[in-house]
Design a protein around this motif. Structure first.
Motif, PDB file in Angstrom:
ATOM      1  N   ASP A 166      10.679   0.432  -7.062  1.00 31.51           N
ATOM      2  CA  ASP A 166      11.383  -0.783  -6.649  1.00 31.51           C
ATOM      3  C   ASP A 166      10.413  -1.821  -6.084  1.00 31.51           C
ATOM      4  O   ASP A 166      10.813  -2.785  -5.455  1.00 31.51           O
ATOM      5  CB  ASP A 166      12.500  -0.464  -5.647  1.00 31.51           C
ATOM      6  CG  ASP A 166      11.996   0.135  -4.345  1.00 31.51           C
ATOM      7  OD1 ASP A 166      10.768   0.253  -4.154  1.00 31.51           O
ATOM      8  OD2 ASP A 166      12.848   0.502  -3.501  1.00 31.51           O
ATOM      9  N   SER A 167       9.121  -1.637  -6.357  1.00 33.03           N
ATOM     10  CA  SER A 167       8.098  -2.559  -5.869  1.00 33.03           C
ATOM     11  C   SER A 167       7.694  -3.546  -6.968  1.00 33.03           C
ATOM     12  O   SER A 167       6.870  -3.234  -7.825  1.00 33.03           O
ATOM     13  CB  SER A 167       6.863  -1.787  -5.393  1.00 33.03           C
ATOM     14  OG  SER A 167       5.824  -2.690  -5.078  1.00 33.03           O
ATOM     15  N   GLN A 168       8.267  -4.735  -6.912  1.00 31.49           N
ATOM     16  CA  GLN A 168       7.896  -5.756  -7.895  1.00 31.49           C
ATOM     17  C   GLN A 168       6.431  -6.135  -7.777  1.00 31.49           C
ATOM     18  O   GLN A 168       5.745  -6.307  -8.783  1.00 31.49           O
ATOM     19  CB  GLN A 168       8.784  -6.986  -7.734  1.00 31.49           C
ATOM     20  CG  GLN A 168      10.216  -6.733  -8.114  1.00 31.49           C
ATOM     21  CD  GLN A 168      11.077  -7.979  -7.990  1.00 31.49           C
ATOM     22  OE1 GLN A 168      10.587  -9.088  -7.830  1.00 31.49           O
ATOM     23  NE2 GLN A 168      12.374  -7.794  -8.061  1.00 31.49           N
ATOM     24  N   SER A 169       5.931  -6.233  -6.545  1.00 31.94           N
ATOM     25  CA  SER A 169       4.524  -6.627  -6.372  1.00 31.94           C
ATOM     26  C   SER A 169       3.587  -5.549  -6.904  1.00 31.94           C
ATOM     27  O   SER A 169       2.569  -5.869  -7.534  1.00 31.94           O
ATOM     28  CB  SER A 169       4.216  -6.920  -4.900  1.00 31.94           C
ATOM     29  OG  SER A 169       4.420  -5.771  -4.102  1.00 31.94           O
ATOM     30  N   GLY A 170       3.914  -4.291  -6.693  1.00 30.09           N
ATOM     31  CA  GLY A 170       3.090  -3.206  -7.215  1.00 30.09           C
ATOM     32  C   GLY A 170       3.075  -3.180  -8.730  1.00 30.09           C
ATOM     33  O   GLY A 170       2.020  -3.035  -9.356  1.00 30.09           O
ATOM     34  N   ILE A 171       4.231  -3.361  -9.333  1.00 29.49           N
ATOM     35  CA  ILE A 171       4.322  -3.353 -10.799  1.00 29.49           C
ATOM     36  C   ILE A 171       3.596  -4.561 -11.383  1.00 29.49           C
ATOM     37  O   ILE A 171       2.870  -4.438 -12.373  1.00 29.49           O
ATOM     38  CB  ILE A 171       5.794  -3.293 -11.255  1.00 29.49           C
ATOM     39  CG1 ILE A 171       6.399  -1.929 -10.888  1.00 29.49           C
ATOM     40  CG2 ILE A 171       5.916  -3.558 -12.753  1.00 29.49           C
ATOM     41  CD1 ILE A 171       7.900  -1.831 -11.081  1.00 29.49           C
TER      42      ILE A 171
ATOM     43  N   LEU B 228      -0.129  -3.849 -11.306  1.00 36.07           N
ATOM     44  CA  LEU B 228      -0.546  -2.898 -12.337  1.00 36.07           C
ATOM     45  C   LEU B 228      -0.461  -3.506 -13.730  1.00 36.07           C
ATOM     46  O   LEU B 228      -1.263  -3.171 -14.606  1.00 36.07           O
ATOM     47  CB  LEU B 228       0.304  -1.632 -12.260  1.00 36.07           C
ATOM     48  CG  LEU B 228       0.130  -0.788 -10.990  1.00 36.07           C
ATOM     49  CD1 LEU B 228       1.131   0.344 -10.976  1.00 36.07           C
ATOM     50  CD2 LEU B 228      -1.287  -0.278 -10.862  1.00 36.07           C
ATOM     51  N   ALA B 229       0.491  -4.418 -13.943  1.00 38.78           N
ATOM     52  CA  ALA B 229       0.677  -5.023 -15.262  1.00 38.78           C
ATOM     53  C   ALA B 229      -0.524  -5.867 -15.689  1.00 38.78           C
ATOM     54  O   ALA B 229      -0.676  -6.167 -16.876  1.00 38.78           O
ATOM     55  CB  ALA B 229       1.944  -5.888 -15.270  1.00 38.78           C
ATOM     56  N   ARG B 230      -1.385  -6.204 -14.774  1.00 41.33           N
ATOM     57  CA  ARG B 230      -2.592  -6.975 -15.114  1.00 41.33           C
ATOM     58  C   ARG B 230      -3.578  -6.149 -15.935  1.00 41.33           C
ATOM     59  O   ARG B 230      -4.501  -6.700 -16.512  1.00 41.33           O
ATOM     60  CB  ARG B 230      -3.275  -7.464 -13.843  1.00 41.33           C
ATOM     61  CG  ARG B 230      -2.449  -8.459 -13.065  1.00 41.33           C
ATOM     62  CD  ARG B 230      -3.164  -8.859 -11.795  1.00 41.33           C
ATOM     63  NE  ARG B 230      -2.304  -9.674 -10.959  1.00 41.33           N
ATOM     64  CZ  ARG B 230      -2.553  -9.938  -9.695  1.00 41.33           C
ATOM     65  NH1 ARG B 230      -3.636  -9.463  -9.111  1.00 41.33           N
ATOM     66  NH2 ARG B 230      -1.718 -10.683  -9.002  1.00 41.33           N
ATOM     67  N   GLY B 231      -3.390  -4.837 -15.949  1.00 36.12           N
ATOM     68  CA  GLY B 231      -4.271  -3.968 -16.723  1.00 36.12           C
ATOM     69  C   GLY B 231      -5.298  -3.278 -15.854  1.00 36.12           C
ATOM     70  O   GLY B 231      -5.624  -3.734 -14.756  1.00 36.12           O
TER      71      GLY B 231
ATOM     72  N   ARG C 181       0.838  -1.211   0.000  1.00 38.34           N
ATOM     73  CA  ARG C 181       0.000   0.000   0.000  1.00 38.34           C
ATOM     74  C   ARG C 181       0.872   1.259   0.000  1.00 38.34           C
ATOM     75  O   ARG C 181       0.576   2.226  -0.705  1.00 38.34           O
ATOM     76  CB  ARG C 181      -0.938  -0.002   1.197  1.00 38.34           C
ATOM     77  CG  ARG C 181      -1.818   1.243   1.235  1.00 38.34           C
ATOM     78  CD  ARG C 181      -2.806   1.207   2.405  1.00 38.34           C
ATOM     79  NE  ARG C 181      -3.544   2.443   2.506  1.00 38.34           N
ATOM     80  CZ  ARG C 181      -4.570   2.779   1.743  1.00 38.34           C
ATOM     81  NH1 ARG C 181      -4.993   1.946   0.814  1.00 38.34           N
ATOM     82  NH2 ARG C 181      -5.191   3.933   1.897  1.00 38.34           N
ATOM     83  N   ALA C 182       1.934   1.258   0.774  1.00 41.70           N
ATOM     84  CA  ALA C 182       2.827   2.418   0.807  1.00 41.70           C
ATOM     85  C   ALA C 182       3.450   2.663  -0.569  1.00 41.70           C
ATOM     86  O   ALA C 182       3.548   3.806  -1.023  1.00 41.70           O
ATOM     87  CB  ALA C 182       3.914   2.219   1.871  1.00 41.70           C
ATOM     88  N   GLU C 183       3.845   1.591  -1.247  1.00 40.15           N
ATOM     89  CA  GLU C 183       4.441   1.717  -2.581  1.00 40.15           C
ATOM     90  C   GLU C 183       3.432   2.282  -3.580  1.00 40.15           C
ATOM     91  O   GLU C 183       3.746   3.192  -4.351  1.00 40.15           O
ATOM     92  CB  GLU C 183       4.946   0.352  -3.072  1.00 40.15           C
ATOM     93  CG  GLU C 183       6.074  -0.240  -2.260  1.00 40.15           C
ATOM     94  CD  GLU C 183       7.442   0.360  -2.530  1.00 40.15           C
ATOM     95  OE1 GLU C 183       7.572   1.253  -3.385  1.00 40.15           O
ATOM     96  OE2 GLU C 183       8.398  -0.086  -1.873  1.00 40.15           O
ATOM     97  N   LEU C 184       2.201   1.730  -3.575  1.00 37.85           N
ATOM     98  CA  LEU C 184       1.185   2.231  -4.506  1.00 37.85           C
ATOM     99  C   LEU C 184       0.794   3.668  -4.184  1.00 37.85           C
ATOM    100  O   LEU C 184       0.513   4.456  -5.090  1.00 37.85           O
ATOM    101  CB  LEU C 184      -0.049   1.332  -4.500  1.00 37.85           C
ATOM    102  CG  LEU C 184       0.045   0.023  -5.267  1.00 37.85           C
ATOM    103  CD1 LEU C 184      -1.310  -0.665  -5.314  1.00 37.85           C
ATOM    104  CD2 LEU C 184       0.583   0.187  -6.664  1.00 37.85           C
ATOM    105  N   THR C 185       0.786   4.027  -2.917  1.00 33.25           N
ATOM    106  CA  THR C 185       0.482   5.402  -2.534  1.00 33.25           C
ATOM    107  C   THR C 185       1.533   6.349  -3.106  1.00 33.25           C
ATOM    108  O   THR C 185       1.199   7.433  -3.606  1.00 33.25           O
ATOM    109  CB  THR C 185       0.400   5.540  -0.999  1.00 33.25           C
ATOM    110  OG1 THR C 185      -0.660   4.706  -0.517  1.00 33.25           O
ATOM    111  CG2 THR C 185       0.136   6.979  -0.579  1.00 33.25           C
ATOM    112  N   ALA C 186       2.800   5.949  -3.078  1.00 29.91           N
ATOM    113  CA  ALA C 186       3.864   6.782  -3.646  1.00 29.91           C
ATOM    114  C   ALA C 186       3.671   6.957  -5.150  1.00 29.91           C
ATOM    115  O   ALA C 186       3.828   8.065  -5.690  1.00 29.91           O
ATOM    116  CB  ALA C 186       5.235   6.166  -3.358  1.00 29.91           C
ATOM    117  N   MET C 187       3.313   5.863  -5.839  1.00 27.00           N
ATOM    118  CA  MET C 187       3.048   5.968  -7.279  1.00 27.00           C
ATOM    119  C   MET C 187       1.898   6.942  -7.536  1.00 27.00           C
ATOM    120  O   MET C 187       1.997   7.824  -8.398  1.00 27.00           O
ATOM    121  CB  MET C 187       2.694   4.589  -7.850  1.00 27.00           C
ATOM    122  CG  MET C 187       3.822   3.597  -7.870  1.00 27.00           C
ATOM    123  SD  MET C 187       3.195   2.025  -8.550  1.00 27.00           S
ATOM    124  CE  MET C 187       4.506   0.921  -8.065  1.00 27.00           C
ATOM    125  N   LEU C 188       0.819   6.765  -6.798  1.00 26.21           N
ATOM    126  CA  LEU C 188      -0.368   7.605  -6.969  1.00 26.21           C
ATOM    127  C   LEU C 188      -0.038   9.078  -6.752  1.00 26.21           C
ATOM    128  O   LEU C 188      -0.383   9.938  -7.583  1.00 26.21           O
ATOM    129  CB  LEU C 188      -1.463   7.161  -5.993  1.00 26.21           C
ATOM    130  CG  LEU C 188      -2.724   8.014  -5.975  1.00 26.21           C
ATOM    131  CD1 LEU C 188      -3.458   7.925  -7.307  1.00 26.21           C
ATOM    132  CD2 LEU C 188      -3.631   7.593  -4.822  1.00 26.21           C
TER     133      LEU C 188
END
Length: 198
Positions: free
Chosen positions: A92-97, A100-103, A56-63
């Motif tokens: 650097d978040s493999q799980s976040g990427i 997101l790669a699922r579309g 969640r912290a990683e996705l929040t940074a992207m957002l």
């Protein structure tokens, strides 16, 4: 890592993002650095939640980085003194990427849906193409190091009360707590079996 980044198309903007969560479950922080041709133009940090998974912290940074780029599009273009045609989101978040790669249509997590909407908004605001790439953390990539520092600062200092707690983060905290309790009980049992009998 630096050689790999150098082989990619030159990006007009690079958004380096990172998240931090204490113990992977509490006091989440998000940090980002917006860079143009190796120069940091803007930085930001935000709370990601009192109960917060690292994901969640990683996705929040992207957002937050994407929202910033869309919101301040005109000022950023003026600072760059050139059109923005290629934006690279570096995480650097493999799980976040991977998520997101699922579309966009496959996102069930509300935060991941918001990141996808922000990807579209940033692209539209600049008339640009956006690419999401993985960068290794703690590998000397300047933008990532800046984002990492900001995420840690955000986790330590940003007020968390306005950051919503989502179900997946609450579940992650419960799993983490249960795991730590089980470890403590197992350690206690091992210690008891080693004590000499009187």
């Amino acid at each position: 890592v630096l050689e790999t980044l150098a082989t990619l198309l030159v990006a007009d903007l690079e958004l380096f993002t990172d998240g931090s969560a204490d113990g992977g479950a509490r006091r989440g922080g998000a940090g980002y650095a917006i860079r143009h041709r190796g120069k940091t133009l803007r930085v930001g940090r935000a709370a990601a939640g009192a109960l917060c998974s690292s994901y969640r912290a990683e996705l929040t940074a992207m957002l937050k980085s994407l929202e910033h780029v869309a919101r301040e599009a005109a000022d950023i273009r003026a600072e760059c003194a050139a059109p923005i045609k290629e934006i690279r989101l570096c995480s650097d978040s493999q799980s976040g990427i991977r998520r997101l790669a699922r579309g966009a249509a496959a996102q069930r997590d509300p935060l991941a849906r918001r990141v996808w909407a922000a990807l579209h908004a940033a692209a539209a605001a600049h008339g640009a193409h956006v690419t999401v790439v993985f960068v290794c953390g703690h590998a000397g990539v300047e933008g990532n190091e800046i984002a990492d520092k900001l995420a840690g600062e955000a986790a330590a200092t940003c007020p968390q009360e306005h950051a919503k707690v989502d179900l997946s983060s609450a579940e992650a905290v419960c799993r983490r707590h249960a795991h730590l309790q089980q470890e403590a009980e197992e350690n206690k049992a091992r210690t008891r079996t080693r004590e000499p009998l009187a």
